[in-house]
Write an enzyme that holds these catalytic residues in place. Structure first.
Site, mmCIF file in Angstrom:
data_model
loop_
_atom_site.group_PDB
_atom_site.id
_atom_site.type_symbol
_atom_site.label_atom_id
_atom_site.label_comp_id
_atom_site.label_asym_id
_atom_site.label_seq_id
_atom_site.Cartn_x
_atom_site.Cartn_y
_atom_site.Cartn_z
ATOM 1 N N GLU A 47 -3.370 -6.630 6.475
ATOM 2 C CA GLU A 47 -2.901 -6.519 7.869
ATOM 3 C C GLU A 47 -3.331 -7.738 8.704
ATOM 4 O O GLU A 47 -3.666 -7.626 9.890
ATOM 5 C CB GLU A 47 -3.331 -5.183 8.475
ATOM 6 C CG GLU A 47 -2.737 -4.038 7.655
ATOM 7 C CD GLU A 47 -2.509 -2.765 8.392
ATOM 8 O OE1 GLU A 47 -2.396 -2.788 9.623
ATOM 9 O OE2 GLU A 47 -2.402 -1.722 7.715
ATOM 10 N N THR A 78 0.863 -1.190 0.000
ATOM 11 C CA THR A 78 0.000 0.000 0.000
ATOM 12 C C THR A 78 0.894 1.234 0.000
ATOM 13 O O THR A 78 1.871 1.277 0.757
ATOM 14 C CB THR A 78 -0.898 0.008 1.265
ATOM 15 O OG1 THR A 78 -1.636 -1.203 1.290
ATOM 16 C CG2 THR A 78 -1.843 1.197 1.276
HETATM 17 N N1 CAA Z 1 2.046 -9.419 18.543
HETATM 18 C C1 CAA Z 1 3.271 -9.555 19.085
HETATM 19 N N2 CAA Z 1 4.048 -10.636 18.833
HETATM 20 C C2 CAA Z 1 3.533 -11.584 18.036
HETATM 21 C C3 CAA Z 1 2.260 -11.495 17.462
HETATM 22 C C4 CAA Z 1 1.493 -10.342 17.750
HETATM 23 N N3 CAA Z 1 0.278 -10.145 17.229
HETATM 24 N N4 CAA Z 1 2.041 -12.588 16.700
HETATM 25 C C5 CAA Z 1 3.138 -13.347 16.808
HETATM 26 N N5 CAA Z 1 4.049 -12.746 17.612
HETATM 27 C C6 CAA Z 1 5.371 -13.210 17.990
HETATM 28 C C7 CAA Z 1 5.291 -14.528 18.795
HETATM 29 O O1 CAA Z 1 5.086 -14.264 20.155
HETATM 30 C C8 CAA Z 1 6.656 -15.116 18.509
HETATM 31 O O2 CAA Z 1 7.650 -14.474 19.260
HETATM 32 P P1 CAA Z 1 8.520 -15.239 20.385
HETATM 33 O O3 CAA Z 1 9.123 -16.421 19.711
HETATM 34 O O4 CAA Z 1 9.516 -14.209 20.821
HETATM 35 O O5 CAA Z 1 7.536 -15.620 21.446
HETATM 36 C C9 CAA Z 1 6.916 -14.707 17.069
HETATM 37 O O6 CAA Z 1 6.079 -13.568 16.809
HETATM 38 C C10 CAA Z 1 6.608 -15.780 16.051
HETATM 39 O O7 CAA Z 1 5.273 -16.134 16.234
HETATM 40 P P2 CAA Z 1 4.771 -17.631 16.077
HETATM 41 O O8 CAA Z 1 5.745 -18.574 16.679
HETATM 42 O O9 CAA Z 1 3.379 -17.650 16.595
HETATM 43 O O10 CAA Z 1 4.874 -17.807 14.483
HETATM 44 P P3 CAA Z 1 3.810 -18.382 13.479
HETATM 45 O O11 CAA Z 1 4.469 -18.439 12.157
HETATM 46 O O12 CAA Z 1 3.182 -19.625 14.021
HETATM 47 O O13 CAA Z 1 2.652 -17.256 13.460
HETATM 48 C C11 CAA Z 1 1.749 -15.224 12.567
HETATM 49 C C12 CAA Z 1 2.979 -15.937 13.115
HETATM 50 C C13 CAA Z 1 0.879 -14.793 13.747
HETATM 51 C C14 CAA Z 1 0.936 -16.110 11.652
HETATM 52 C C15 CAA Z 1 2.334 -14.002 11.823
HETATM 53 O O14 CAA Z 1 3.153 -14.464 10.755
HETATM 54 C C16 CAA Z 1 1.274 -13.087 11.259
HETATM 55 O O15 CAA Z 1 0.754 -12.236 11.985
HETATM 56 N N6 CAA Z 1 0.996 -13.184 9.942
HETATM 57 C C17 CAA Z 1 0.176 -12.224 9.265
HETATM 58 C C18 CAA Z 1 1.047 -11.174 8.642
HETATM 59 C C19 CAA Z 1 0.288 -9.936 8.316
HETATM 60 O O16 CAA Z 1 -0.547 -9.471 9.066
HETATM 61 N N7 CAA Z 1 0.631 -9.346 7.180
HETATM 62 C C20 CAA Z 1 0.071 -8.111 6.792
HETATM 63 C C21 CAA Z 1 0.913 -7.522 5.725
HETATM 64 S S1 CAA Z 1 1.137 -5.815 5.894
HETATM 65 C C22 CAA Z 1 -0.222 -5.078 5.216
HETATM 66 O O17 CAA Z 1 -1.182 -5.669 4.851
HETATM 67 C C23 CAA Z 1 -0.082 -3.612 5.221
HETATM 68 C C24 CAA Z 1 -0.773 -2.908 4.119
HETATM 69 O O18 CAA Z 1 -0.146 -2.558 3.149
HETATM 70 C C25 CAA Z 1 -2.178 -2.500 4.283
#
Ligand code: CAA
Length: 380
Positions: free
Chosen positions: A363, A158
């Site tokens: 997001e 974006t």
């Molecule tokens: N807040 C803080 N920390 C978080 C978190 C959150 N919401 N979600 C995950 N974490 C942390 C975990 O605690 C972990 O950290 P530690 O090892 O230190 O405890 C680390 O991140 C890895 O997490 P997981 O082990 O749970 O990893 P996973 O692969 O199983 O899951 C996920 C990760 C939650 C799926 C993450 O990859 C995710 O949120 N994916 C979605 C990505 C996203 O939202 N992309 C949007 C793109 S940007 C966009 O759209 C902007 C635009 O232009 C409009």
């Protein structure tokens, strides 16, 4: 518990509403049709403090709270969700991240112009093969003395073609998995940055989305935000706030759909009376209004927790999950109430549906919000 807004919050909401009605609404239909970026509007929003709303005055922002940001985002998105997302990315992803993790030097150079609207930022995390699975970054940053050389592709960015600053994530140490991801602040025009073509989207057509290629892009180590390896945490924490922004955008669309449906059902006559007198329509309007209020309270609750410095990632995910569903549902019902007129461009409700759908995707998809929420409620 106090459900009243402060005088300042109310004034900010009213200013955003006036701005949306007077400055944004007149051109929104044409911009959607022609997929035109609202340059002048974004410039004026920046001059009025809406592009870096929560940034402290020390760094060129007005220092408003997150509640005020939600109120402004709803008003702007109610009129034009494209302007809403441009504003949201700059505020809650880019400015927030730089203010929280940036050095004074980075704040001076990047945050001040972003917060005052002189520059625009974009957030680069997704890749062709790393969307929901954001830990699997393929973009690499290889250390070369005091510099890093970046190669890879970022997707669905974006503000991509218009941004001056890229808040970009790359793998600096593959062996560490997501703990080897770092965030870089990169300026437009850096050699090796290749902008893809602007995506031809279903909705939010007046915002600009493209892929960004990195071909041997050389950046200095002082362009790393926070420490090396902190990038995934930075991405997740900025997205928590970003999800409040997108929930507010969805809320604006849900509210706009409700208002359009109420207006039309009072005007349109069938069976010798306005259709608002029919219970079938009244029940739809009741459901729509309940969705809007529920989405609003979830969103304000997440914002309030953020302002109180309490954990808010589960609440932000709930707000985005619910508000995006409300936006799609209300836009669908608004079309149903408009009948055939809802299916053509004569009324705005068809755009509301096109704009609403993306709020369930970017997001963090609806499914990712459920991952975040369920992990939190299942943890010991
Ligand atoms: N807040 C803080 N920390 C978080 C978190 C959150 N919401 N979600 C995950 N974490 C942390 C975990 O605690 C972990 O950290 P530690 O090892 O230190 O405890 C680390 O991140 C890895 O997490 P997981 O082990 O749970 O990893 P996973 O692969 O199983 O899951 C996920 C990760 C939650 C799926 C993450 O990859 C995710 O949120 N994916 C979605 C990505 C996203 O939202 N992309 C949007 C793109 S940007 C966009 O759209 C902007 C635009 O232009 C409009």
């Amino acid at each position: 518990m106090d459900f009243n807004f402060t005088e300042e919050q109310t004034a900010i909401r009213d200013t955003a509403r006036d701005f949306a009605e007077n400055e944004i609404a007149p051109t929104s239909v044409e911009r959607d049709k022609n997929a035109e970026f609202p340059y002048d509007i974004i410039k004026k929003l920046g001059e009025s403090g809406f592009m870096g709303m929560m940034v402290s005055p020390d760094w060129g922002g007005p220092g408003f709270d997150t509640i005020s940001y939600v109120l402004a985002m709803e008003e702007i998105s109610k009129v034009d969700a494209s302007v809403g997302v441009i504003m949201s990315v700059n505020n809650s992803l880019v400015c927030f991240g730089i203010e929280k993790w940036g050095t004074d030097e980075q704040k001076e150079k990047f945050l001040k112009p972003l917060a005052s609207g002189q520059k625009l930022g974009c957030f680069c995390l997704s890749e062709p093969e790393a969307g929901s699975d954001a830990t699997h970054q393929r973009t690499e940053a290889v250390k070369d003395g005091d510099y890093y050389i970046l190669n890879g592709i970022k997707n669905w960015i974006t503000n991509g073609t218009t941004a001056d600053v890229y808040f970009l994530h790359a793998q600096t140490d593959k062996s560490k998995g997501y703990k080897g991801i770092s965030t870089f602040l990169i300026e437009k025009g850096t050699p090796g940055i290749e902008l893809g073509v602007k995506e031809d989207k279903l909705g939010i057509r007046s915002s600009d989305t493209c892929s960004i290629g990195l071909n041997n892009v050389k950046v200095h180590k002082n362009q790393i935000l926070g420490d090396e390896g902190l990038g995934f945490r930075i991405a997740m924490e900025t997205l928590n706030g970003g999800r409040i922004g997108i929930a507010s955008q969805a809320l604006g669309i849900a509210q706009a759909s409700l208002e359009a449906a109420v207006k039309y059902s009072k005007q349109r006559k069938a069976f010798d009376a306005p259709i608002a007198s029919l219970q079938a329509i009244q029940f739809k309007l009741s459901d729509m209004a309940t969705l809007v209020d529920s989405a609003r309270y979830l969103t304000l609750n997440a914002a309030w927790k953020k302002d109180q410095k309490q954990p808010y990632h589960k609440e932000a995910a709930m707000a985005k999950l619910y508000a995006s569903k409300a936006a799609v549902q209300n836009a669908l019902e608004a079309i149903q109430i408009h009948g055939g007129y809802g299916y053509v461009r004569e009324y705005l409700v068809e755009r509301y549906l096109r704009d609403a759908k993306i709020t369930e995707i970017y997001e963090g998809t609806t499914e990712i919000q459920k991952v975040v929420i369920s992990r939190e409620i299942l943890k010991d």
